[in-house]
Write a protein that holds these residues in place. Structure first.
Motif, PDB file in Angstrom:
ATOM      1  N   ASP A  47      22.578  33.783  64.740  1.00 49.27           N
ATOM      2  CA  ASP A  47      22.951  32.788  63.964  1.00 49.27           C
ATOM      3  C   ASP A  47      21.760  31.703  64.123  1.00 49.27           C
ATOM      4  OD1 ASP A  47      24.657  30.997  62.501  1.00 49.27           O
ATOM      5  OD2 ASP A  47      26.310  31.376  63.718  1.00 49.27           O
ATOM      6  N   GLU A  48      21.797  30.441  63.149  1.00 48.29           N
ATOM      7  CA  GLU A  48      20.862  29.565  62.986  1.00 48.29           C
ATOM      8  C   GLU A  48      20.622  28.968  64.491  1.00 48.29           C
ATOM      9  OE1 GLU A  48      21.993  26.489  60.205  1.00 48.29           O
ATOM     10  OE2 GLU A  48      22.723  27.951  58.858  1.00 48.29           O
ATOM     11  N   ASN A  49      19.224  28.933  64.634  1.00 50.15           N
ATOM     12  CA  ASN A  49      18.949  28.514  66.290  1.00 50.15           C
ATOM     13  C   ASN A  49      17.569  28.153  65.957  1.00 50.15           C
ATOM     14  OD1 ASN A  49      17.971  28.261  68.812  1.00 50.15           O
ATOM     15  ND2 ASN A  49      19.000  29.811  69.674  1.00 50.15           N
ATOM     16  N   PRO A  50      17.346  26.630  66.323  1.00 54.60           N
ATOM     17  CA  PRO A  50      16.038  26.171  65.816  1.00 54.60           C
ATOM     18  C   PRO A  50      14.972  26.536  67.009  1.00 54.60           C
ATOM     19  CG  PRO A  50      17.666  24.304  66.622  1.00 54.60           C
ATOM     20  CD  PRO A  50      18.360  25.518  66.377  1.00 54.60           C
ATOM     21  N   LYS A  51      15.433  26.997  68.075  1.00 58.82           N
ATOM     22  CA  LYS A  51      14.567  27.203  69.463  1.00 58.82           C
ATOM     23  C   LYS A  51      14.064  28.573  69.113  1.00 58.82           C
ATOM     24  CE  LYS A  51      16.850  23.902  72.650  1.00 58.82           C
ATOM     25  NZ  LYS A  51      17.532  23.634  74.020  1.00 58.82           N
ATOM     26  N   VAL A  52      15.001  29.544  68.805  1.00 61.03           N
ATOM     27  CA  VAL A  52      14.557  30.851  68.702  1.00 61.03           C
ATOM     28  C   VAL A  52      14.948  31.355  67.241  1.00 61.03           C
ATOM     29  CG1 VAL A  52      14.726  33.050  69.406  1.00 61.03           C
ATOM     30  CG2 VAL A  52      14.929  31.434  71.011  1.00 61.03           C
ATOM     31  N   GLN A  53      13.966  31.750  66.281  1.00 63.63           N
ATOM     32  CA  GLN A  53      14.039  32.144  64.865  1.00 63.63           C
ATOM     33  C   GLN A  53      13.505  33.275  64.889  1.00 63.63           C
ATOM     34  OE1 GLN A  53      11.974  29.182  62.679  1.00 63.63           O
ATOM     35  NE2 GLN A  53      13.711  27.547  63.069  1.00 63.63           N
ATOM     36  N   VAL A  54      14.408  34.186  63.941  1.00 70.26           N
ATOM     37  CA  VAL A  54      13.834  35.375  63.345  1.00 70.26           C
ATOM     38  C   VAL A  54      12.661  35.400  62.182  1.00 70.26           C
ATOM     39  CG1 VAL A  54      14.846  37.517  62.477  1.00 70.26           C
ATOM     40  CG2 VAL A  54      16.072  36.439  63.996  1.00 70.26           C
ATOM     41  N   GLN A  55      11.596  36.122  62.751  1.00 69.50           N
ATOM     42  CA  GLN A  55      10.473  36.011  61.428  1.00 69.50           C
ATOM     43  C   GLN A  55      10.786  37.417  60.514  1.00 69.50           C
ATOM     44  OE1 GLN A  55       9.464  33.212  61.985  1.00 69.50           O
ATOM     45  NE2 GLN A  55       7.242  33.160  62.528  1.00 69.50           N
ATOM     46  N   ASP A  56      11.116  38.285  60.999  1.00 70.94           N
ATOM     47  CA  ASP A  56      11.077  39.642  60.269  1.00 70.94           C
ATOM     48  C   ASP A  56      12.267  40.431  60.964  1.00 70.94           C
ATOM     49  OD1 ASP A  56      10.330  41.389  58.077  1.00 70.94           O
ATOM     50  OD2 ASP A  56       8.709  42.045  59.514  1.00 70.94           O
ATOM     51  N   LEU A  57      12.677  41.292  59.797  1.00 68.85           N
ATOM     52  CA  LEU A  57      13.615  42.557  60.103  1.00 68.85           C
ATOM     53  C   LEU A  57      13.349  43.809  59.509  1.00 68.85           C
ATOM     54  CD1 LEU A  57      16.024  42.485  57.896  1.00 68.85           C
ATOM     55  CD2 LEU A  57      16.629  40.454  58.986  1.00 68.85           C
ATOM     56  N   ALA A  58      13.710  44.663  59.976  1.00 72.37           N
ATOM     57  CA  ALA A  58      13.589  46.125  59.466  1.00 72.37           C
ATOM     58  C   ALA A  58      14.403  47.185  59.859  1.00 72.37           C
ATOM     59  CB  ALA A  58      12.105  46.550  59.433  1.00 72.37           C
ATOM     60  N   PHE A  59      14.957  48.099  59.112  1.00 74.68           N
ATOM     61  CA  PHE A  59      15.920  49.278  59.577  1.00 74.68           C
ATOM     62  C   PHE A  59      14.862  50.345  59.893  1.00 74.68           C
ATOM     63  CE2 PHE A  59      19.070  47.202  56.750  1.00 74.68           C
ATOM     64  CZ  PHE A  59      20.058  47.259  57.789  1.00 74.68           C
ATOM     65  N   GLY A  60      15.135  51.017  60.933  1.00 75.24           N
ATOM     66  CA  GLY A  60      14.300  52.063  61.332  1.00 75.24           C
ATOM     67  C   GLY A  60      14.678  53.312  60.524  1.00 75.24           C
ATOM     68  N   PRO A  61      13.873  54.530  60.669  1.00 78.22           N
ATOM     69  CA  PRO A  61      14.190  55.539  59.914  1.00 78.22           C
ATOM     70  C   PRO A  61      15.327  56.462  60.548  1.00 78.22           C
ATOM     71  CG  PRO A  61      12.303  56.153  61.449  1.00 78.22           C
ATOM     72  CD  PRO A  61      12.705  54.639  61.606  1.00 78.22           C
ATOM     73  N   ALA A  62      15.607  57.425  59.735  1.00 80.14           N
ATOM     74  CA  ALA A  62      16.769  58.365  60.125  1.00 80.14           C
ATOM     75  C   ALA A  62      16.514  59.218  61.320  1.00 80.14           C
ATOM     76  CB  ALA A  62      17.261  59.413  59.028  1.00 80.14           C
ATOM     77  N   VAL A  63      15.264  59.374  61.640  1.00 79.49           N
ATOM     78  CA  VAL A  63      15.165  60.245  62.477  1.00 79.49           C
ATOM     79  C   VAL A  63      15.391  59.458  64.093  1.00 79.49           C
ATOM     80  CG1 VAL A  63      12.529  59.034  62.871  1.00 79.49           C
ATOM     81  CG2 VAL A  63      13.340  61.768  63.905  1.00 79.49           C
ATOM     82  N   VAL A  64      15.748  58.078  64.233  1.00 80.72           N
ATOM     83  CA  VAL A  64      15.785  57.522  65.480  1.00 80.72           C
ATOM     84  C   VAL A  64      17.340  56.948  65.127  1.00 80.72           C
ATOM     85  CG1 VAL A  64      13.581  56.981  65.735  1.00 80.72           C
ATOM     86  CG2 VAL A  64      15.027  55.334  64.477  1.00 80.72           C
ATOM     87  N   GLY A  65      18.003  57.335  64.313  1.00 85.77           N
ATOM     88  CA  GLY A  65      19.482  57.000  64.066  1.00 85.77           C
ATOM     89  C   GLY A  65      19.594  55.717  63.358  1.00 85.77           C
ATOM     90  N   ALA A  66      20.802  55.127  63.161  1.00 82.00           N
ATOM     91  CA  ALA A  66      20.962  53.869  62.676  1.00 82.00           C
ATOM     92  C   ALA A  66      20.613  52.907  63.500  1.00 82.00           C
ATOM     93  CB  ALA A  66      22.466  53.708  62.396  1.00 82.00           C
ATOM     94  N   ILE A  67      19.320  52.092  63.364  1.00 80.70           N
ATOM     95  CA  ILE A  67      19.017  51.179  64.242  1.00 80.70           C
ATOM     96  C   ILE A  67      18.323  49.887  63.460  1.00 80.70           C
ATOM     97  CG2 ILE A  67      18.562  52.444  66.212  1.00 80.70           C
ATOM     98  CD1 ILE A  67      15.738  52.509  65.908  1.00 80.70           C
ATOM     99  N   LEU A  68      18.099  48.989  63.769  1.00 79.93           N
ATOM    100  CA  LEU A  68      17.465  47.642  62.941  1.00 79.93           C
ATOM    101  C   LEU A  68      16.655  46.849  64.236  1.00 79.93           C
ATOM    102  CD1 LEU A  68      17.508  45.682  60.565  1.00 79.93           C
ATOM    103  CD2 LEU A  68      19.454  44.566  61.700  1.00 79.93           C
ATOM    104  N   GLY A  69      15.543  46.588  63.760  1.00 77.62           N
ATOM    105  CA  GLY A  69      14.681  45.788  64.727  1.00 77.62           C
ATOM    106  C   GLY A  69      14.354  44.316  64.244  1.00 77.62           C
ATOM    107  N   LEU A  70      14.612  43.358  65.097  1.00 73.10           N
ATOM    108  CA  LEU A  70      14.251  41.945  64.733  1.00 73.10           C
ATOM    109  C   LEU A  70      13.145  41.423  65.330  1.00 73.10           C
ATOM    110  CD1 LEU A  70      18.049  40.623  64.893  1.00 73.10           C
ATOM    111  CD2 LEU A  70      17.021  41.562  63.162  1.00 73.10           C
ATOM    112  N   ALA A  71      12.089  40.757  64.743  1.00 69.60           N
ATOM    113  CA  ALA A  71      11.261  40.304  65.383  1.00 69.60           C
ATOM    114  C   ALA A  71      11.294  38.450  65.654  1.00 69.60           C
ATOM    115  CB  ALA A  71       9.875  40.331  64.558  1.00 69.60           C
TER     116      ALA A  71
END
Length: 258
Positions: A47-71
Motif C-alpha cells: 500500500d501507499e507508504n512514504p517511507k518505503v516505496q516500490v520502484q519496479d516490479l516484474a513477473f518471473g518466467p514459468a520455469v520458476v513458477g508463478a512469482i512476482l518480484g518487487l524492488a
C-alpha cells in the motif's frame, strides 16, 4: 490515481486466467485478474507508504513458477509466489541489495535468475537446489555524473554466459557484457529522459522509449554488433476508450500486510 507501471503475468496457465500487476504513482501495488470483460483487483501487495516505496516490479518466467518480484527503496527485493491453496500471493523471500533498489529483471531462459539494480551497481541472484536465493555476481559502473543511477534494466533472453544486460540512466543507454566490458549505445539530450527498454524474444532487437515518446530500435548482427535500425515518431494520443478493457476495484479486496 494514475498508474506508473503495468506488468502482464507470463504464466496464465498457472492461474487459469489472465493476470496483471500495477504500480500506481502513489506507490500502491495491486494484482488484477480477468473476469469476463474486465479486470478485478484481487489483492494489494504493497500500500501507499512514504517511507518505503516500490520502484519496479516484474513477473518471473514459468520455469520458476508463478512469482512476482518487487524492488523497494529500503534496499530489499520482495519475491511473492502464487498459492494454489489459498488463491493469493504470499511473500516467500526477501533479498537485501544494500542500497535503494531502482529496477529488476528476470532471466527468461531456463535458469530463472534475477538481476537487481541500485545506483551504479547490479547484483545477480540465482537459486540453489533447495530453492534458496544466493548472490552470484556484482557489476559496478562508473558514470560520468555522480548523480546518475540505473533506472531500468533488461536481461537479454539469449542464453549466453556471462549474461548481457541493457540498462539506462536518465540520459544513457548502456550494454553490459561482463564486469569490464560496457558499451554506450545512446546518449540523449539533457532535456530528454530515457524511460523504458525491452528486448524481443530472441534478444536480437532492443527497444528504447524516451520522455518525448520517441521509440528507437537497435538490431544485433551475427558478429554481435549493435546498430540503430529504426526511429519511430510519437504515436497519436488515444481520443476514445471504445473497446478498452476496464480495471475495476471491488469494495473489498485482500491486502497483504508487511
Amino acid at each position: 490515481k494514475g498508474l506508473r507501471l503495468v506488468r502482464w503475468s507470463l504464466f496464465p496457465d498457472f492461474l487459469g486466467r489472465d493476470c496483471l500487476a500495477t504500480l500506481s504513482i502513489a506507490g500502491r501495488v495491486a494484482i488484477w485478474i480477468r473476469e469476463e470483460t474486465c479486470f478485478i483487483e484481487r489483492q494489494c501487495l504493497h500500500d501507499e507508504n512514504p517511507k518505503v516505496q516500490v520502484q519496479d516490479l516484474a513477473f518471473g518466467p514459468a520455469v520458476v513458477g508463478a512469482i512476482l518480484g518487487l524492488a523497494l527503496t529500503d534496499g530489499t527485493i520482495r519475491i511473492y509466489a502464487y498459492s494454489t491453496f489459498n488463491k493469493f500471493w504470499d511473500l516467500i523471500s526477501t533479498l537485501t541489495h544494500g542500497k535503494s533498489c531502482t529496477a529488476l529483471s528476470w532471466d527468461l531462459t531456463t535458469t530463472g535468475a534475477l538481476v537487481t539494480a541500485a545506483q551504479n551497481q547490479l547484483k545477480i541472484w540465482r537459486r540453489d537446489q533447495t530453492v534458496e536465493w544466493f548472490l552470484d555476481d556484482i557489476r559496478q559502473f562508473d558514470f560520468d555524473k555522480e548523480e546518475d543511477q540505473i533506472i531500468h534494466i533488461a536481461w537479454s533472453p539469449r542464453e549466453i554466459n556471462p549474461p548481457l544486460f541493457a540498462l539506462i540512466t536518465s540520459n544513457k543507454l548502456l550494454l553490459s557484457f561482463d564486469n569490464n566490458n560496457t558499451l554506450t549505445l545512446y546518449d540523449s539530450p539533457s532535456d530528454i529522459l530515457l524511460r523504458l527498454i525491452t528486448f524481443n524474444n530472441t534478444g536480437s532487437l532492443l527497444c528504447l522509449i524516451d520522455s518525448a515518446r520517441i521509440t528507437r530500435v537497435w538490431k544485433r548482427d551475427f558478429y554481435g554488433n549493435w546498430t540503430l535500425l529504426r526511429t519511430y515518431d510519437p504515436p497519436p494520443l488515444p481520443t476514445t476508450t471504445n473497446n478498452m478493457m476496464l480495471l475495476t476495484s471491488p469494495p473489498h479486496t485482500h491486502t497483504t500486510t508487511q
